[in-house]
Each structure stands twice: as structure tokens, then as C-alpha cells.
Design a protein around this motif. Structure first.
Motif, short mmCIF file in Angstrom:
data_model
loop_
_atom_site.label_atom_id
_atom_site.label_comp_id
_atom_site.label_asym_id
_atom_site.label_seq_id
_atom_site.Cartn_x
_atom_site.Cartn_y
_atom_site.Cartn_z
N THR A 35 0.98 -1.24 -0.14
CA THR A 35 0.34 -0.15 -0.13
C THR A 35 0.94 0.94 -0.18
O THR A 35 1.74 1.26 0.92
CB THR A 35 -0.97 0.18 1.00
N GLU A 36 0.63 2.06 -1.20
CA GLU A 36 1.29 3.79 -1.71
C GLU A 36 0.66 4.27 -0.30
O GLU A 36 1.21 5.45 -0.22
CB GLU A 36 1.67 3.52 -2.23
N SER A 37 -0.48 4.41 -0.22
CA SER A 37 -1.56 5.42 0.79
C SER A 37 -2.29 4.39 1.98
O SER A 37 -2.35 3.35 1.54
CB SER A 37 -1.58 5.98 0.01
N ALA A 38 -2.52 5.28 2.37
CA ALA A 38 -3.32 4.64 4.11
C ALA A 38 -5.24 3.89 3.24
O ALA A 38 -5.64 5.04 2.74
CB ALA A 38 -3.40 5.66 4.56
N PHE A 39 -5.51 2.61 3.83
CA PHE A 39 -6.69 2.60 3.56
C PHE A 39 -8.18 2.78 4.27
O PHE A 39 -8.27 1.62 5.15
CB PHE A 39 -6.42 0.95 2.55
N PRO A 40 -8.64 3.23 4.34
CA PRO A 40 -9.41 4.06 5.96
C PRO A 40 -10.57 2.18 5.75
O PRO A 40 -11.40 1.68 4.99
CB PRO A 40 -10.38 5.12 6.00
N ARG A 41 -11.24 2.20 7.14
CA ARG A 41 -11.77 0.68 7.70
C ARG A 41 -11.76 -0.38 6.07
O ARG A 41 -12.57 -0.94 5.97
CB ARG A 41 -13.27 1.83 6.60
N LEU A 42 -10.86 -0.69 5.98
CA LEU A 42 -10.18 -1.41 5.24
C LEU A 42 -9.76 -2.74 6.03
O LEU A 42 -9.12 -3.76 5.42
CB LEU A 42 -9.89 -1.12 3.37
N GLY A 43 -9.44 -2.74 6.63
CA GLY A 43 -7.97 -3.48 8.08
C GLY A 43 -8.96 -4.68 7.86
O GLY A 43 -7.51 -5.53 8.13
N PHE A 44 -10.00 -5.29 7.36
CA PHE A 44 -10.63 -6.70 7.33
C PHE A 44 -9.75 -7.04 6.52
O PHE A 44 -9.58 -8.60 6.77
CB PHE A 44 -12.04 -6.49 7.75
N LEU A 45 -9.12 -6.79 5.65
CA LEU A 45 -8.74 -7.50 4.61
C LEU A 45 -7.16 -7.97 4.88
O LEU A 45 -6.71 -8.79 4.19
CB LEU A 45 -8.44 -6.42 3.41
N GLU A 46 -6.65 -7.43 5.77
CA GLU A 46 -5.11 -7.71 6.75
C GLU A 46 -5.18 -8.73 7.64
O GLU A 46 -5.53 -8.54 8.67
CB GLU A 46 -4.51 -6.62 6.76
N LYS A 47 -5.37 -9.71 7.27
CA LYS A 47 -6.31 -10.73 8.40
C LYS A 47 -5.52 -10.90 9.99
O LYS A 47 -5.35 -11.78 10.55
CB LYS A 47 -6.49 -12.13 8.23
N SER A 48 -3.79 -10.98 9.36
CA SER A 48 -2.49 -10.52 9.77
C SER A 48 -2.38 -9.92 11.37
O SER A 48 -2.18 -10.04 12.26
CB SER A 48 -1.12 -11.12 9.28
#
Length: 211
Positions: free
Chosen positions: A36-49
Motif C-alpha cells: 500500500t502506498e497510502s492508507a486505506f480507511p476501514r479496510l483493515g478486515f482485508l489484512e487478517k494478520s
């Protein structure tokens, strides 16, 4: 004449996609290494770790092709995509030496499709990847078609096993063409045959009469 309940839809050509094709649907779920080259708000569920609400800038993760294409923007540089290892320099060297010795199915069942889709993402390796994919296809095409023409009535599982999905489709097309030619040569193509539905109906009626 046999009828099919489902008529296969061919995949798209090159960078194009056919969303009615099962092969293209499966290809779109192949995963790519991304950063990711910038922050992605409210998409933390995509990163399971990670147990975070957002995905911070600089996060390395794997995404399915369809998601990476949806989030990627050339102007804003929101996401960078690294080529999978099968498209990097080491494997490009192997394929350039002799593409026929490589099991493309183990490298990824959609080697040509994924290689074409990688060109959607800016990378200094794009030109080399495109050339490798093209030359690999050219180098393996004749052997694939020769095999399809010389194994019509034989067990083809060993011949098909190392082939990419596109090569398998070409192999089947070659065998179907040879079988059609042999039917024509034997005069079978000019015969009028009853439909399978009619034959089955006659069998049922005969069974009812004999009961």
C-alpha cells in the motif's frame, strides 16, 4: 447428437477479461503481492494478520487480482504490485532457455492470463514479462499441438498435466479438430443421426410396451 447443459465461454484475449468465462473468474481470484502506498480507511478486515480498523501506508499483503485492479490508480499511486516469483528474472531466464521443460500448471494454472493482467500495473519489468509470456507461448505451441494430434485414442493425462489453462484449451481444440477430420474422411459427417433425446424416448416407450 449430444447436447450440453452448459456451453463453455472462452476467456478474454490478452489484457481483456470475459466475466462470463469461468476461467477468467478463477483467474481474477489469483493472489498478487502488493504494497500500500497510502492508507486505506476501514479496510483493515482485508489484512487478517493485523487487528486494525485501517490498513496503514507501507503494508505488504496479498490481494486477489480483482481487488488489486480495483484499488490501483496510476495517478495517485495508492498501491504498488510486485510480479509473482514465476514472472521474475530467475524464472524468465529458465523460460528463455527452454520453455518446454517447465511445468506451467505448477507455476500457476493461468500463467499466460496472469502475465497479461500484470501489464495493468506499472512496473519496470513489464516489457520483459510481456516478452517472456509471448516467447513461452510461441516456444511451446508447436509441441502442444503436435501432442494433441498424436494422442487421440491414448491416455493424455501425462501430456496435459504440465500445460497452462490456455494450452489445455488448445490441446482439446486440436483433438476435436482431428476427430472431426477423421469423421469427415470416413464419411460419417454426412450421416443423419437421431437426437439422443429421441433415442432415449424410443427406449422408454419400448420398455413400457414390453412391461
Amino acid at each position: 447428437m449430444e447436447t450440453q447443459s452448459y456451453t463453455p465461454v472462452p476467456p478474454g484475449v490478452g489484457m481483456e477479461e470475459n466475466f462470463l468465462s469461468l476461467d477468467d473468474i478463477l483467474l481474477s481470484h489469483e493472489r498478487l503481492p502488493c504494497r500500500t502506498e497510502s492508507a486505506f480507511p476501514r479496510l483493515g478486515f482485508l489484512e487478517k494478520s493485523a487487528d486494525t480498523r485501517d490498513i496503514p501506508e507501507g503494508t505488504k499483503m496479498e490481494m486477489p487480482l480483482w481487488l488489486a485492479k480495483g484499488l490501483y490508480e496510476r495517478k495517485r499511486r495508492t498501491l504498488s504490485v510486485d510480479p509473482p516469483k514465476t514472472y521474475r528474472q530467475g524464472w524468465r531466464t529458465v523460460l528463455g532457455a527452454d520453455p518446454n521443460v517447465v511445468d506451467l500448471h505448477k507455476m500457476g494454472p493461468y500463467f499466460y492470463g496472469m502475465g497479461s493482467q500484470l501489464l495493468h500495473f506499472d512496473s519496470p519489468e513489464n516489457a520483459e514479462i510481456a516478452q517472456t509470456v509471448l516467447q513461452t507461448f510461441i516456444g511451446r505451441f508447436r509441441r502442444t499441438m503436435d501432442a494433441s494430434q498424436n494422442a487421440l485414442d491414448a491416455d493424455t493425462s501425462a501430456l496435459v498435466a504440465p500445460l497452462d489453462a490456455l494450452e489445455r484449451a488448445l490441446f482439446r481444440a486440436g483433438q476435436a479438430g482431428l476427430a472431426a477430420y477423421q469423421r469427415w474422411e470416413g464419411g460419417a459427417s454426412g450421416r443423419i443421426e437421431a437426437s439422443g433425446l429421441v433415442v432415449n424416448y424410443r427406449k422408454r416407450k419400448l420398455g413400457e410396451l414390453q412391461a
